[in-house]
Design a protein around this motif. Sequence first.
Motif, PDB file in Angstrom:
ATOM      1  N   VAL A   1       0.850  -1.187   0.000  1.00 57.62           N
ATOM      2  CA  VAL A   1       0.000   0.000   0.000  1.00 57.62           C
ATOM      3  C   VAL A   1       0.891   1.245   0.000  1.00 57.62           C
ATOM      4  N   ILE A   2       0.670   2.106  -0.969  1.00 61.08           N
ATOM      5  CA  ILE A   2       1.475   3.318  -1.114  1.00 61.08           C
ATOM      6  C   ILE A   2       0.672   4.516  -0.648  1.00 61.08           C
ATOM      7  N   HIS A   3       1.237   5.263   0.284  1.00 62.77           N
ATOM      8  CA  HIS A   3       0.621   6.503   0.766  1.00 62.77           C
ATOM      9  C   HIS A   3       1.524   7.662   0.352  1.00 62.77           C
ATOM     10  N   THR A   4       1.123   8.416  -0.611  1.00 62.78           N
ATOM     11  CA  THR A   4       1.916   9.553  -1.065  1.00 62.78           C
ATOM     12  C   THR A   4       1.037  10.569  -1.778  1.00 62.78           C
ATOM     13  N   LYS A   5       1.426  11.813  -1.664  1.00 60.47           N
ATOM     14  CA  LYS A   5       0.757  12.872  -2.416  1.00 60.47           C
ATOM     15  C   LYS A   5       1.524  13.202  -3.694  1.00 60.47           C
ATOM     16  N   LEU A   6       2.606  12.459  -3.934  1.00 54.34           N
ATOM     17  CA  LEU A   6       3.465  12.736  -5.083  1.00 54.34           C
ATOM     18  C   LEU A   6       3.007  12.036  -6.348  1.00 54.34           C
ATOM     19  N   TRP A   7       2.016  11.152  -6.224  1.00 54.34           N
ATOM     20  CA  TRP A   7       1.520  10.446  -7.407  1.00 54.34           C
ATOM     21  C   TRP A   7       0.511  11.327  -8.131  1.00 54.34           C
ATOM     22  N   MET A   8       0.937  11.886  -9.276  1.00 61.75           N
ATOM     23  CA  MET A   8       0.079  12.776 -10.076  1.00 61.75           C
ATOM     24  C   MET A   8       0.120  12.317 -11.532  1.00 61.75           C
ATOM     25  N   PRO A   9      -0.577  11.237 -11.830  1.00 62.27           N
ATOM     26  CA  PRO A   9      -0.497  10.633 -13.170  1.00 62.27           C
ATOM     27  C   PRO A   9      -0.920  11.566 -14.301  1.00 62.27           C
ATOM     28  N   GLU A  10      -1.760  12.561 -13.980  1.00 65.84           N
ATOM     29  CA  GLU A  10      -2.221  13.480 -15.020  1.00 65.84           C
ATOM     30  C   GLU A  10      -1.100  14.344 -15.588  1.00 65.84           C
ATOM     31  N   HIS A  11       0.030  14.435 -14.857  1.00 60.29           N
ATOM     32  CA  HIS A  11       1.142  15.263 -15.314  1.00 60.29           C
ATOM     33  C   HIS A  11       2.314  14.454 -15.876  1.00 60.29           C
ATOM     34  N   ILE A  12       2.213  13.151 -15.832  1.00 60.41           N
ATOM     35  CA  ILE A  12       3.369  12.302 -16.133  1.00 60.41           C
ATOM     36  C   ILE A  12       3.873  12.452 -17.564  1.00 60.41           C
ATOM     37  N   GLU A  13       2.972  12.405 -18.529  1.00 61.53           N
ATOM     38  CA  GLU A  13       3.406  12.463 -19.933  1.00 61.53           C
ATOM     39  C   GLU A  13       4.007  13.831 -20.271  1.00 61.53           C
ATOM     40  N   ARG A  14       3.392  14.886 -19.760  1.00 59.62           N
ATOM     41  CA  ARG A  14       3.923  16.229 -20.021  1.00 59.62           C
ATOM     42  C   ARG A  14       5.287  16.413 -19.362  1.00 59.62           C
ATOM     43  N   GLN A  15       5.447  15.847 -18.156  1.00 62.28           N
ATOM     44  CA  GLN A  15       6.726  15.960 -17.463  1.00 62.28           C
ATOM     45  C   GLN A  15       7.836  15.247 -18.226  1.00 62.28           C
ATOM     46  N   ALA A  16       7.529  14.073 -18.769  1.00 61.25           N
ATOM     47  CA  ALA A  16       8.529  13.333 -19.548  1.00 61.25           C
ATOM     48  C   ALA A  16       8.940  14.121 -20.786  1.00 61.25           C
ATOM     49  N   GLU A  17       7.978  14.779 -21.423  1.00 58.96           N
ATOM     50  CA  GLU A  17       8.292  15.612 -22.586  1.00 58.96           C
ATOM     51  C   GLU A  17       9.217  16.763 -22.181  1.00 58.96           C
ATOM     52  N   THR A  18       8.926  17.360 -21.035  1.00 57.43           N
ATOM     53  CA  THR A  18       9.766  18.450 -20.532  1.00 57.43           C
ATOM     54  C   THR A  18      11.174  17.956 -20.226  1.00 57.43           C
ATOM     55  N   ASP A  19      11.262  16.777 -19.618  1.00 58.94           N
ATOM     56  CA  ASP A  19      12.578  16.205 -19.303  1.00 58.94           C
ATOM     57  C   ASP A  19      13.404  16.002 -20.570  1.00 58.94           C
ATOM     58  N   LEU A  20      12.788  15.482 -21.604  1.00 59.28           N
ATOM     59  CA  LEU A  20      13.499  15.241 -22.859  1.00 59.28           C
ATOM     60  C   LEU A  20      13.980  16.557 -23.474  1.00 59.28           C
ATOM     61  N   LYS A  21      13.155  17.587 -23.389  1.00 57.35           N
ATOM     62  CA  LYS A  21      13.545  18.896 -23.932  1.00 57.35           C
ATOM     63  C   LYS A  21      14.705  19.486 -23.144  1.00 57.35           C
ATOM     64  N   LEU A  22      14.640  19.378 -21.810  1.00 55.13           N
ATOM     65  CA  LEU A  22      15.723  19.900 -20.975  1.00 55.13           C
ATOM     66  C   LEU A  22      17.020  19.130 -21.206  1.00 55.13           C
ATOM     67  N   MET A  23      16.913  17.835 -21.417  1.00 57.32           N
ATOM     68  CA  MET A  23      18.098  17.036 -21.681  1.00 57.32           C
ATOM     69  C   MET A  23      18.772  17.488 -22.973  1.00 57.32           C
TER      70      MET A  23
END
Length: 314
Positions: free
Chosen positions: A51-73
């Motif tokens: 059981v995972i208890h976290t407020k850091l799980w925000m799946p709605e932002h995951i794909e956009r964040q990965a795109e941002t990571d690739l651009k920053l890289m």
Amino acid sequence: MSVQNIALRLAISRLGFLKFSEKKLLEKKLDTISRLALLSIDDLSYIIGRVIHTKLWMPEHIERQAETDLKLMTTFHTDVLFYDDPFWPPLLNEIYDPPYALFYRGSAAILSAPCAAVVGTRRPTGRGMRSAKQLGFELAQAGFTVVSGLALGIDACAHAGAVGGGKTAAVLGSGADTVTPVSNKRLAEAILNSGGCIISEYAPGTGAEKWHFPQRNRIISALSLVTVIVEAPAGSGALITADFALEQNRELCFHSCALDYTEGPAVNLLRTKKQMRQVSNYIADGACVVSDARDVIAQLTAERSEKKETGLRL
């Protein structure tokens, strides 16, 4: 590796609330980042098996964040190694909960060479600064990749010495694109220009947080056959690195000038006063004292001979 696979792995690497083994399991169960983005926290808990208890799980932002990571890289000329990459530093696989990914600028190949960590206080004496720079130079000349944390003081001196003698790797507590303190940016450029590298387990754009630095320290020691502490007050980050080196079954040494370092205990919220060990405690427990690279190499040679005699893997 396909763009989709890289995007999925980048997204998984950002899930700091998961252990290394759990990240690998999640990757095995999914094939695209889109599938990851559809998971609820309950779905994630079911796949992981706890059981995972976290407020850091925000799946709605995951794909956009990965795109941002690739651009920053791309923008900051940053590449990434994952745990199964042929160039992944093999010593990292020996520790508990290793990083899932390493983001880097420069040459990651130097991490596969024998590495030696040189770390210490941000408030060194003149003798400590000279000793760290000389030790970094000598170890680099001897063929070691000198590993440190690019902090003020001893770390910066060790890197500066190694740049003049060979290769050095800086492990950051922020993204590999973010050099802190700003005063070390010129040194970071010198590290890259001399064929070294700047690495982090944190994605580009990630700022430096206090809790990142103990995590960073475990990588510094894990990459290295030996960790040398050059001046460190009780409870300091350098002694956290020393503890990691011992836990990881690495060789631990203290420079002779560390024995005379008299600065008062560092404030460290991660430890109580009772837990703050001093340099003298490590020496009493068997850590060796060195004065130069020859001493360090002699200690490593003796350690390897002992392991060979007892039938342990080198």
